[in-house]
Write an enzyme that holds these catalytic residues in place. Sequence first.
Site, PDB file in Angstrom:
ATOM      1  N   GLY A 226       0.838  -1.201   0.000  1.00 44.60           N
ATOM      2  CA  GLY A 226       0.000   0.000   0.000  1.00 44.60           C
ATOM      3  C   GLY A 226       0.861   1.235   0.000  1.00 44.60           C
ATOM      4  N   ASN A 227       0.278   2.363   0.335  1.00 49.49           N
ATOM      5  CA  ASN A 227       1.068   3.593   0.444  1.00 49.49           C
ATOM      6  C   ASN A 227       0.495   4.467   1.549  1.00 49.49           C
ATOM      7  OD1 ASN A 227      -0.949   5.446  -0.753  1.00 49.49           O
ATOM      8  ND2 ASN A 227      -0.632   4.168  -2.563  1.00 49.49           N
ATOM      9  N   ARG A 228       1.126   5.603   1.765  1.00 49.14           N
ATOM     10  CA  ARG A 228       0.796   6.427   2.930  1.00 49.14           C
ATOM     11  C   ARG A 228      -0.390   7.369   2.732  1.00 49.14           C
ATOM     12  NH1 ARG A 228       5.004   6.637   6.574  1.00 49.14           N
ATOM     13  NH2 ARG A 228       6.975   5.858   5.780  1.00 49.14           N
TER      14      ARG A 228
END
Length: 426
Positions: A226-228
């Site tokens: 995923g990412n932030r």
Amino acid sequence: MEGRVPGRLPRRPDGVRPPWKDRRILLGVTGGIAAYKSIQLARDFTRLGARVEVVLTESATRFVTPLAFEAVTGGSVYRSLWSVEAAARHLALAGKADLVVVAPATADFVARSAAGRANDLLTTILLATRAPVLLAPAMNDRMWSHEQTRRNTEYLTEVLGYHLAGPISGALAIGEGEGRGRMEEPEYLLLHAGRLLGRSSRWEGRRVLVTAGPTREPLDPVRYLGNRSSGLMGYALAEAAWLRGADVTLITGPSSLVRPLGVKCVEVETAREMEAAVRTKLPGHDLQIFAAAVADFRPGQSAEGKVKRADVEADGGWMVSLVENPDVAVDTRDARREGSVTVGFALETEDLVDRAREKMERKAFDFIVANPAGEKGAGFDSATNRVTVLDRAGGVEELPRAEKWAIAWQLLDRFAGSWAPDDPDE
Ligand code: CTP
């Protein structure tokens, strides 16, 4: 009510912002126990920058004091039609309000206003004002469902064009059990009021689609890449478009944010799900904003069962090969309505403007909003942002750092630049 999730409330306001800023709100409070929540409402309106004047009915003063409202608004509180000052003022109050909110609105108040009575200061103001009126009814559930109340509220909404927020279901006053009769929470009343203050002919009836949040690409049933991204910028844009009167659809990856009120939400996990949802929903929109931080790659395989540590150790490590994901904005391009406006985002670590311009052209965006990656107070996972807006005509505009909510409001003005301006009579 779309977007209203019981038990979770939107964030309380923490700064002055449109559409509340500098607007005059006349807050009427009638005699129900929910009146204590209206002190919070008055405070929140004030924090958002509205100028609030309060009118209490005689029975409201049995539950709350004028002093409490004076203390939170710093404005005036009126009670009686029979003081010299108030008598002279009621027409002035009615005339200068941008919005009248009555919270709580008791069954008796609903009946009196439906009958056109003017037997106290608040009902007198209602007859004299031409501002929009928002009522937040609060009463026992049997009183709310009674034919008399039904008829009165129908008359107020259908004939007089008043707006209602709530009542909602839940615990009623002590001893009354549960039922539909509770006043809508102040956090949502603020937003309903915001839409009445923020709507304009330029935006009403416009269809806006926003993608937001990260995507999650599964490695196995419990792990993902995923990412932030928090989703905040996209959510703020969706909310701002709704506050202006648009019909908004939000296609969101996993986000802990409260779904924006009034916005149709489609929840997805992966880039491929997001692409499918956008393809289905996109046709017919006037404005599409691609604010999601879509993962460009996903694991080539996702294990069916949880990958065990011992197996990974035995294999000498866990090699993951990544394959390309669809580009949501580009691959759904054929579904965009001709003449509609398309906006993309670009998060870059270097050559911000040049790279963003190249991306705008490659992805056929009309605007691109560029934000610097890795800068404190901007980009991912931050409440504030500092953005540069580029358009196809070669325009480059840097907006000063601000809360994402405030930036969203400003951005929408740019995107709607080619639409007919607001009706000057508004
Ligand atoms: N975007 C998208 N689908 C993707 C990747 C990006 O719809 N698979 C959209 C984003 O929502 C954003 C724009 O494209 O509006 C640019 O996203 P960004 O991640 O900056 O661009 P990439 O195409 O991923 O380019 P790069 O990795 O080279 O920065």
